[in-house]
Design a protein around this motif. Sequence first.
Motif, PDB file in Angstrom:
ATOM      1  N   LEU A 104      39.382  26.171  33.987  1.00 52.41           N
ATOM      2  CA  LEU A 104      38.835  25.583  35.296  1.00 52.41           C
ATOM      3  C   LEU A 104      37.938  24.664  34.899  1.00 52.41           C
ATOM      4  O   LEU A 104      37.674  23.676  35.531  1.00 52.41           O
ATOM      5  CB  LEU A 104      38.377  26.946  36.164  1.00 52.41           C
ATOM      6  N   ASP A 144      45.235  26.743  43.950  1.00 48.91           N
ATOM      7  CA  ASP A 144      44.039  27.051  43.393  1.00 48.91           C
ATOM      8  C   ASP A 144      42.912  26.685  44.305  1.00 48.91           C
ATOM      9  O   ASP A 144      42.359  25.518  44.183  1.00 48.91           O
ATOM     10  CB  ASP A 144      44.156  26.005  42.096  1.00 48.91           C
ATOM     11  N   THR A 146      39.868  28.247  44.183  1.00 50.96           N
ATOM     12  CA  THR A 146      38.814  27.847  43.473  1.00 50.96           C
ATOM     13  C   THR A 146      38.604  26.596  43.293  1.00 50.96           C
ATOM     14  O   THR A 146      37.482  26.073  43.375  1.00 50.96           O
ATOM     15  CB  THR A 146      38.867  28.873  42.073  1.00 50.96           C
ATOM     16  N   LYS A 149      37.580  24.568  46.531  1.00 54.01           N
ATOM     17  CA  LYS A 149      36.477  24.580  46.694  1.00 54.01           C
ATOM     18  C   LYS A 149      35.451  23.869  46.048  1.00 54.01           C
ATOM     19  O   LYS A 149      34.601  23.236  46.502  1.00 54.01           O
ATOM     20  CB  LYS A 149      36.090  26.251  46.790  1.00 54.01           C
TER      21      LYS A 149
END
Length: 192
Positions: A104, A144, A146, A149
């Motif tokens: 990430l 995704d 995450t 965001k």
Amino acid sequence: LILEVKERLKKEHGNLPVGKNGMDDEEMVLWFLKDRKFNVDDAVAKLAKALAWREEFGVNNLTEESIKNIASTGKAYLHDFPDVEGRPVVVVVAAKHLPSEHDLLESEKLCVYLIEKALGRLPPGEEKILGIFDLRGFTLQNGDLTFIKFLIDVFYYYYPRRIGQVLFVDAPFIFRPGWNMVKPLLKSYANM
């Protein structure tokens, strides 16, 4: 107003970086003033947060070399040519975004690097970039929230009003449920 913001930043947040993209960068100060509708208090608060984040995230340390591994996936890139309005174009190939395989933080670094590079290519008088999300081949494995965001936060808090337009190419049916979750976030940010 620019001088007032700079003085307040120096007085209240003297430890923030200076120079290009620092608390004394008049273009950046003006951009945040515009974003906050020339409210000095709001501009100081938002710019201080952005500058602290830039330092913490290491934005100025991002280089082509530092993101080459994640960039080699082809998941996102800065197009060689601007759009018809002269804006730099960042292209995201969603089918190549594999959250289960890609770190990430590395994806976040690629994102910020491309934004910085695109902003560096802005022609005189242009302030915004174009984002193209190529959704051909998008599956659940590419979803995704995450990262989405993070992307929304980046454009709201740290690069406000820098996206002129976002285009989605061939959004499949499977994309809609995720998009329906993201749209309210975008609306809430737009109203802030």
